[in-house]
Structures are given as structure tokens and as C-alpha cells.
Design a protein around this motif. Sequence first.
Motif, mmCIF file in Angstrom:
data_model
loop_
_atom_site.group_PDB
_atom_site.id
_atom_site.type_symbol
_atom_site.label_atom_id
_atom_site.label_comp_id
_atom_site.label_asym_id
_atom_site.label_seq_id
_atom_site.Cartn_x
_atom_site.Cartn_y
_atom_site.Cartn_z
ATOM 1 N N ILE A 88 -20.605 0.723 8.994
ATOM 2 C CA ILE A 88 -20.513 1.753 10.035
ATOM 3 C C ILE A 88 -21.729 1.660 10.962
ATOM 4 C CG2 ILE A 88 -20.614 4.249 10.420
ATOM 5 C CD1 ILE A 88 -18.732 4.615 8.208
ATOM 6 N N PRO A 89 -21.496 1.658 12.270
ATOM 7 C CA PRO A 89 -22.599 1.449 13.206
ATOM 8 C C PRO A 89 -23.568 2.616 13.257
ATOM 9 C CG PRO A 89 -20.553 1.824 14.386
ATOM 10 C CD PRO A 89 -20.204 1.757 12.956
ATOM 11 N N VAL B 142 -24.930 4.112 15.665
ATOM 12 C CA VAL B 142 -24.706 5.157 16.642
ATOM 13 C C VAL B 142 -23.748 6.224 16.090
ATOM 14 C CG1 VAL B 142 -22.826 3.998 17.857
ATOM 15 C CG2 VAL B 142 -24.287 5.551 19.091
ATOM 16 N N VAL B 143 -22.849 5.813 15.201
ATOM 17 C CA VAL B 143 -21.935 6.788 14.597
ATOM 18 C C VAL B 143 -22.695 7.683 13.626
ATOM 19 C CG1 VAL B 143 -19.928 7.062 13.110
ATOM 20 C CG2 VAL B 143 -19.906 5.352 14.915
ATOM 21 N N TYR B 144 -23.581 7.081 12.813
ATOM 22 C CA TYR B 144 -24.418 7.902 11.934
ATOM 23 C C TYR B 144 -25.253 8.881 12.751
ATOM 24 C CZ TYR B 144 -23.444 5.064 7.807
ATOM 25 O OH TYR B 144 -22.841 4.451 6.761
ATOM 26 N N PHE C 240 -24.605 10.067 15.724
ATOM 27 C CA PHE C 240 -23.737 11.089 16.307
ATOM 28 C C PHE C 240 -23.408 12.160 15.281
ATOM 29 C CE2 PHE C 240 -19.252 12.327 17.293
ATOM 30 C CZ PHE C 240 -19.577 13.161 18.341
ATOM 31 N N MET D 285 -31.229 3.893 17.475
ATOM 32 C CA MET D 285 -30.318 4.848 18.076
ATOM 33 C C MET D 285 -30.169 6.101 17.228
ATOM 34 S SD MET D 285 -30.243 3.216 20.474
ATOM 35 C CE MET D 285 -29.594 3.805 21.982
ATOM 36 N N MET E 155 -31.371 9.976 18.133
ATOM 37 C CA MET E 155 -30.437 11.069 18.343
ATOM 38 C C MET E 155 -30.774 12.303 17.510
ATOM 39 S SD MET E 155 -27.099 8.644 18.520
ATOM 40 C CE MET E 155 -25.742 9.571 19.175
#
Lengths: 288, 291
Positions: free
Chosen positions: A118-119, A121-123, A125, A218, A222
Motif C-alpha cells: 500500500i502506497p 500517500v494512502v497511509y 491520507f 509524504m 500529511m
Amino acid sequence: MSRSRSDIFLIWALRCCAAIAGAIVLLIGAFLVIESMPALQHVGITRFFTDASWHPSADASQGTFNLAPMLWGTLLAMSGSVLLATPLGIGSAVFCHYYAPSSIAKFYRRLIELLAGIPSVVYGFWGLVVLVPLIRQLQPPGPSLLAGIIILTIMILPTVALMADAALTNVPAQYLRGAAALGLSRWGTIRGVVFPAAKSGIITGVILQTGRAIGETMAILMVCGNVVQTPSRIFDPIRTLTANIALEMAYAGGDHRSALFVSGLILLALIVVLVSAAEVHSKGRIYG
Amino acid sequence: MAEAARPTFRPAHTGFTDTIATVVVWLIAIIVTGVFVWLLSDIIWHGIGQVSWRFLTEAPRNAGRAGGIGPIIVSTLLILAVCIAVAMPLGVGTAVLLAEFTSSDNLFGRLVRRSLDVLAGVPSIVFGLFGNAFFCVYLGMGFSILSGGLTLACMTLPILIRSTEEGFRAVPDEYRLGAAALGMSRTSSLIHLLLPAAAPGLLVGMVLGMGRSIAETAALIFTSGYVDRMPQSLHDSGRSLSIHIFDLSMNVAGGDANAYASALVLIVILLIVNSVASWTSDRWLHKRIIS
């Protein structure tokens, strides 16, 4: 065996490929050094640690360039996440090998493999929309070192678990039979036989994941709040070196841009140290 | 991952520490599963309602709050294509040299390996800095799909090479001996014999590299850029799917719904890509064990 002309051509073509592939890392190092030269000359190394604050400007004499709070942010987030992810990752691998019934172990492995893909950026987000509001309820402001540590832990855990799992798989079966013949209990076997035998592989995995925790950008950008300060509590917002680059690169110019390359150089140096440590530890065969 | 031999534990007596250890290990597994189920179900729950054919094909409107992700998917695929087109020949060439033509104590081979190990650890934001300085500024490509793809190619090389090398090492030595006995040149034995036999490793490497590229954000912000229009050529700036998610959630108020949907699309793509990789390597290992 005589060599045909096509063989000689082939070998030289392959050598060129390998030389290019091997030179990329040198090229990266060279470009980082070239681009950070202006800042190193105009600002100087000491000012990166002794200046009053981080208020960079394109002209070195007008700005202040203290990178130390960001370095602290990076190191704190890294150590927190590695301290959390290591026991959880090793525990996961041990669970798969010695505790779970084989159907559950299979499911759990698939889950971990899925998560490793899982990338970031998804974590990030998910951290932003779920985790940060939760922490805000607990203790405002929400975006914090704690959020960063939790997200980083979740991110590096699958890979720590997979590498520990590979190390446990390599423990010779006769060791386990020997332990069973001695009547060792499950935990006794794991602590007394499995861990010493798999130690090297597990430690290499942890060192490499430390590198990943340092380099993550990233997700940490975030959830961490990105305030330049040395955190005094775990609920304080922080900014890491990587997040600093990502945030300011878009508008940076002159010595400011160059200072960002200096922080890139610091990151690269940290990684070289870690990879070398892993190589020394695993005697040059990091990846099996 | 291979299943190791599982010992049977019949200890004379089970101590207190043993009970504690069992509880702790099960607890770890439950916590980890719980967190991840939470994460995945959250994204599926919020994302599934938005995803439709129109979402996948339409252009984003109102900074991405409305509309779809059509141009973004196209940009992502173009970046990926540039990355694979450059990394593939370079990576396969290096892997062949390392696996077939250099002994393990060869100095050049060791240096290349060492530098690839470091390259594999370089943080993606540093690749972004390098790509910006080298491809965008020094080579004058500007913020473009080309710069982004080339930066990603540098990034995916180590994983591609390692996996392809494994593929070549898995080819039995009899193949090489047989070819040599028949008087085949190294070139033709490579092309006709070794390359087809090592193809699964190559495929796995390519797919893993693709997975890493699709997931990448930090290396692309300063190389391929933010523009969310449909790209007209490789010299246009193009926004990748992961940058789109980042931008929607950080810079666009009210973009969360579409960010959820894009995240779901990204996860599904990666799920497919990774399943292909693990399916190929499983099948291939299985075949090797049987034959």
C-alpha cells in the motif's frame, strides 16, 4: 573456448549497462553536492546548527538556516517508529511460524504482503482523516509527533515482519527438532533456539527499515503538522527533513534551494551509513 | 514465502512465561490485523460510492472536488511507460552481467552491487531533488512526464535488477553446460536459452518495479509536476494518481470524497499488480520444485 565477435560486443554492452546502473548513485551524490555548494559556501556548516531559527531566504546573509529542529524531528519519528515496529513485526513473524494454525497463518501472511504494497500517500491520507482527529480529541492540536510515529510504524511494520519471517524460515529444521527432543516449551524454543539462529537476518531487516523510516516523506508530511520546532512533548507538531524539502522546494530559490539540497545530502549520508551497517552485519549479502 | 517445517511442541510442563508469550503474540497479531482491517475498510467504505466509469474517465473539475480522474490515470500510465522503457533494458543488461558474466569476487561486480544496495535505500524525496536538478534543470526537460519517468527509472532499477538476477540464478547450470557443449556462443545461449528460462524473474521484477512506481509520490512532485490536464506529449507536465490524492487531501478543502475514491482506485491497481507478481513467482517456484 574462442569468443565470437558477437560475444565480445555483448559483454561490452552489458558492462556499459552495469556501469550506468552503478553510476546513478554517484551521479545523485555528485548533483546533491554541486547543488548544495552555494549554501555550504555562503552559509557554512556551523550555521545550519547554530542559527536562531529556520527562516531561509534566497540570500544567505538575510535568512536564518537552522536545520537542527528538523533533524530532531526526523530522528525522533524514526526511533519511535522503529522501537514500536520491531517488536510488532517480529511478533507477527513468530505468530505466523509457531503460534497460528496454518490456515490463519496463511491469511495473516497474505494480509501483511498486501499491506507492504500500500502506497505511503494512502497511509498518510488515512492518518490525516482518521488518526489525527482521534489524537486531537485526546490532546490538541492533533497533527503531532505521535501521529507521525504511529503512521510510520504501520508503514514499516509489514516489511519488518516479512524480513523477520524470511529469517525464521531459514532456521534449520533440525534445530527445532533438537529443541523438541529436549522437551523445550514453545516460547523456550523461540527464545533459546530460534532467535539466536535468526538474529542476523532480523537485525539486517530492522536496519534497512530504519532507513525507510528516515526517508519517508509524504505520509509524515500529511500527519505531523510541519511546525519547525524541537518537540518537547509527543503531542507537539514537528517537521522532518524530508517534509521540509517537499514543502519548500516548490518556491525555493538561490541559497534557500541550495540549503534544501544540503538536507538531501544529510539524508543520503544517513542512508549510506545505515546500508553499510547492514552490509557489514550481513557480510555483504543483504538480500539473501 | 515458504512454509517452514512446523515443530510439534509437547513440553514436559508449560510455564508462566509461556502463557504470557502466547497471549502477547496473539495480541500482536490481533492488533495488527485490527489496524489494517480498519484502514482498508475505511477507504473501501468511503471510496466505493464515488467510483464509477464516469469517475475513471472524466476530467477533474473544481480543483478535483468534482469530476473524475481520467487525465490523471493517463499521466500515471505514461510516466510508468517511460520508466519501464528506460529501466527495463538497463536493468536486464546489468542483471545478465552480474548473474552470468561476473564471478562473485569480481571487483567491478562487487562495486556495482554495493552501489545498487545504496540506491535501493535512497529516500524517494532525494530522488525527487536529484531528478529536479538533473533532468528538469540540467538537461532542460522541465516539469514533464519524461523527467518523472526517468527519475522513477533510477528508483526502480535496484528492485528490477535484483529480481531479474534471481531469475537467472534459478536457471540450472545444466542449461549453460549443455549450450557450451553444443558450441553455442554465449550470445545465442543467452538469447535462446537463458532469457526464456529466466523470464519469470524478469516479469516479477518488472511488476514489482511498476508497483513501486505507481505508489510513488515524493519523487514525482518536483519532476512530473502538478498539472491535472490531459497530457498532449511526454514533454507536458502530468499529475500522477498518488500526487492527486496528496493534493486533494492537503491543499483542497472538501476534496476528501474524491481523495477516498482515488485512493481506492490506487489500492485496487496495486493489488492487481502485486497479485500478478506473487502469482508468477509462486507458480514458477512450484514448477521448479516439481520438475
